[in-house]
Design a protein around this motif. Structure first.
Motif, PDB file in Angstrom:
ATOM      1  N   THR B 110      30.461  55.054  37.611  1.00  0.00           N
ATOM      2  CA  THR B 110      30.796  53.661  37.300  1.00  0.00           C
ATOM      3  C   THR B 110      31.777  53.530  36.133  1.00  0.00           C
ATOM      4  O   THR B 110      32.558  52.590  36.096  1.00  0.00           O
ATOM      5  N   MET B 149      27.415  53.136  29.161  1.00  0.00           N
ATOM      6  CA  MET B 149      26.482  53.674  30.153  1.00  0.00           C
ATOM      7  C   MET B 149      25.574  54.727  29.523  1.00  0.00           C
ATOM      8  O   MET B 149      24.364  54.744  29.752  1.00  0.00           O
ATOM      9  N   ALA B 152      23.057  53.103  27.106  1.00  0.00           N
ATOM     10  CA  ALA B 152      22.014  52.389  27.851  1.00  0.00           C
ATOM     11  C   ALA B 152      21.005  53.392  28.380  1.00  0.00           C
ATOM     12  O   ALA B 152      19.794  53.173  28.331  1.00  0.00           O
ATOM     13  N   HIS B 153      21.503  54.521  28.850  1.00  0.00           N
ATOM     14  CA  HIS B 153      20.614  55.531  29.429  1.00  0.00           C
ATOM     15  C   HIS B 153      19.724  56.160  28.359  1.00  0.00           C
ATOM     16  O   HIS B 153      18.562  56.453  28.608  1.00  0.00           O
ATOM     17  N   TYR B 180      25.871  46.789  30.584  1.00  0.00           N
ATOM     18  CA  TYR B 180      25.129  47.961  30.116  1.00  0.00           C
ATOM     19  C   TYR B 180      24.553  47.745  28.708  1.00  0.00           C
ATOM     20  O   TYR B 180      24.063  48.681  28.100  1.00  0.00           O
TER      21      TYR B 180
END
Lengths: 458, 458
Positions: B110, B149, B152-153, B180
């Motif tokens: 993404t 990303m 966020a992970h 995100y």
């Protein structure tokens, strides 16, 4: 026990050599299309002026279980297939569910969705049959993009009638199609009689999918060596999309797993139909039982609140009559960002399977769907399309039921595409301005009342 | 002979277990960073206030050939890696070249680019070290998206200082980062002293990468449990990006092929550096000879027209001094749509290799680059990022030379990302309004004159 990898890829040589034609295994077949003038079942001759010959044959073929994928087309498929089957370890962890979740991801190509599976096939046959141009319509833009790519690859001209309001809201979608050489015309346009008539009546109209279909058909039937193609609903489209399910089945065999529940989003039915095809075949042949769940938007609930009747495929009532779950071809769904699911009807195959109790259906609101999309994006690293996010929501529902009951079910869902061209919708969601409009029973009844009162509908 | 598949995927268990540290194999090492106050080489202590401990150590480590990728991080990599090595059958056919062309495609995630390789690593170490937030800058947006990303992970807060003009031109990039959970601040902003000072002097400024870097650093060093991270130029970033080259090398081994020419685009150097690392290692160790070609934009030609001098990494002159090919840190490139390549300097590793004659470099205009991008999109079905399209142009140049000479060379290039968020640029190209501005010799000389006159530059 050996850990199952996050992504299960087939080898290129394992790409399906044949499409699977689910209709051949349906004892109770979908009803035939009817000629709107005679009300007799459509013959090959009836539909040849509109469709490519091979596609018209596939449309009417409900007896051959398998249809060969030509070698040259398989080579074209290998540009973007096989697509991965992905174990959603991140999502499972985020939900704390004992369920095992898998998704078949169709978004890893520039069109951003599964639509390319049928677009490549349709452009291939058109080229083979000596056609020089194609016409189509597009709403949200996925289909138009996929067909633009396919036509560029095959060397065929393409005119895309894009719903005017959509072409204004999504200039980047239009730009992708134009980069691939397609001519994108905002519909209604002054290039057709239909378009001119509509513009005369309402010069400021934003257009509709029904109008775009009518314009594309008009150009196809009045242009030499030209045909009209479309990206969902039709039997031949579902046939092409069976590669999704066939690959998923083969990937599951590799890891020795069988899904229990299969979930997909439904607009016209092409993604769900393709995903479930071989599994439904097993169920119909009594080999294995599966639960199938169709997820549709609450704003356009054809399966959950429509009627199983003969209706037109377009607003202008120019198509053959199709027996399907429908909200009435004049139905105008409220604003919903899953443009690909805003269709009044449903594939006749999916409709029949649902009518016969082989598929369950649920409707979800777009705010709930975007909530699931965001959770998924963070856990799995893929920003999903609003359409596909309906399937995510459906899978999450099932995974949470498993958590409640302590059940270790295997859930498969179809992630039909990515949301990179849908950021306007995400912006609305992020800012809290996304809302839900669900039609009332009275509104639905009013639309359904517009369905033609032909004898078969009695 | 068995046909080589279009896509060569490694198995997940074949994901590299260690990064390859090319510096360990360079007999002639890149020059050390200098503390701008003392002009002494930077020590670990000098850089710890700004960088995460592990990253700071990796930055200064030029002796260990391999650095282990932690198991947990490998699991995160498996969300989007291994990435495919693709045989460009379509492009070869379109060019009619006897050359065999391959590309390592990093865009199937993404974030849309290779930046996620380093973003995941940096977020992972930050979390491990107990940090609660990170800051960074972003220009074109790829790096900011990748880091959003990753954060966020990992569950870390992130503030992204996005060049104001870019945040206005690319609202969808901003929307992805916000989806995100990142806080995106248009720079210059009133959240920092640097930003406020700049705004006071010029309230209408569109900002610059240099200013965004300065703001992000200021927040990092004044916030508890916070560090600054960046996505290119630095040695540790190139180390993380070596997964690209390691995977490409392993995939080539699978099919029994060796590339002759390796081509990559260069802005800060992270993609090229990662792609070539293990191949360059073979060359430096005398195992096999390769040609390496760096392709940069003609509007920002640091390797081809810059000087190999000590210079600042940012416009505000707050970073350590870095020995690199530079156009001067005050250099303002003309409008070019490959935002990710608009950097005045270059990775010290790439700079040193180029200086020592191990790498060739060429500069291409953006209209030529977009012409190649469009050809590639049609032939290969992937709409490339403007940055990556420089590598495509470089590979096409080499393939056409092969055609002329009838040579069957094997060309590998890095397709670092997709162009889905760059449609404005494609629209300009499609409409013929894209133009090229190449700096004159006098202009370049003027910018280079701003490089600090320290003894090492004599």
């Amino acid at each position: 026990m050996k850990k199952i990898p996050t992504k299960i890829y087939l080898e290129e040589r394992e790409l399906p050599k044949k499409w699977y034609n689910l209709r051949a295994d349906m004892k109770s077949k979908p009803e035939p299309m009817l000629h709107p003038g005679t009300l007799n079942p459509c013959t090959l001759e009836d539909i040849l002026p509109v469709f490519c010959t091979e596609l018209a044959k596939q449309e009417l073929n409900d007896t051959d279980r398998f249809v060969e994928i030509p070698e040259e087309l398989r080579a074209m498929y290998s540009m973007f297939r096989p697509s991965p089957l992905i174990r959603a370890y991140g999502l499972e962890k985020a939900l704390g569910t004992p369920a095992h979740i898998y998704y078949k991801f169709e978004g890893n190509n520039t069109s951003g969705s599964h639509k390319l599976n049928s677009a490549m096939a349709q452009a291939y046959y058109a080229k083979k049959e000596g056609l020089t141009s194609l016409t189509t319509e597009t709403g949200a833009g996925q289909w138009g993009t996929a067909l633009s790519m396919a036509c560029a690859h095959c060397g065929i001209d393409l005119s895309v009638y894009m719903v005017k309001v959509s072409s204004e809201q999504k200039p980047y979608r239009k730009a992708v199609m134009e980069t691939y050489g397609a001519k994108v015309i905002a519909s209604p346009s002054n290039t057709t009689n239909t378009g001119r008539a509509i513009l005369e009546g309402d010069p400021k109209t934003g257009g509709s999918l029904g109008c775009a279909i009518s314009e594309a058909i008009e150009v196809a039937v009045t242009t030499e060596n030209c045909r009209y193609v479309l990206g969902s609903v039709m039997n031949h489209v579902l046939l092409h999309q069976s590669v999704i399910g066939l690959e998923a089945q083969a990937a599951f065999e590799k890891i020795g797993v069988k899904p229990d529940i299969i979930v997909g989003c439904t607009g016209g039915g092409s993604n769900l139909g393709g995903l479930i095809a071989p599994f439904m075949g097993e169920k119909l042949r009594g080999k294995k039982d599966y639960r199938f769940v169709a997820v549709e938007p609450a704003s356009c609930p054809s399966l959950t609140r429509g009627k199983y009747l003969y209706d037109f495929g377009d607003t202008a009532c120019t198509t053959p009559l199709i027996r399907m779950y429908t909200l009435g071809s004049k139905f105008i769904p409220s604003a919903n960002h899953a443009g690909g699911l805003r269709y009044h009807g449903m594939s006749p195959v999916i409709s029949k399977l649902f009518h016969d109790g082989h598929i369950e259906a649920i409707a979800e609101t777009q705010t709930d769907v975007f909530e699931s999309a965001k959770l998924f994006a963070k856990a799995e690293g893929i920003l999903p399309a609003p359409e596909s996010s309906h399937a995510i929501k459906g899978a999450i529902n099932e995974a949470l039921k498993c958590k409640e009951k302590g059940e270790k079910k295997v859930i498969l869902f179809g992630l039909s595409g990515t949301g990179y061209f849908d950021m306007q919708a995400y912006m609305a969601f992020n800012s809290g301005t996304l809302s839900d409009t669900i039609p009332t029973d009275a509104e639905i009844a009013k639309w359904i009342d517009t369905i033609p009162k032909i004898p078969q509908n009695a």
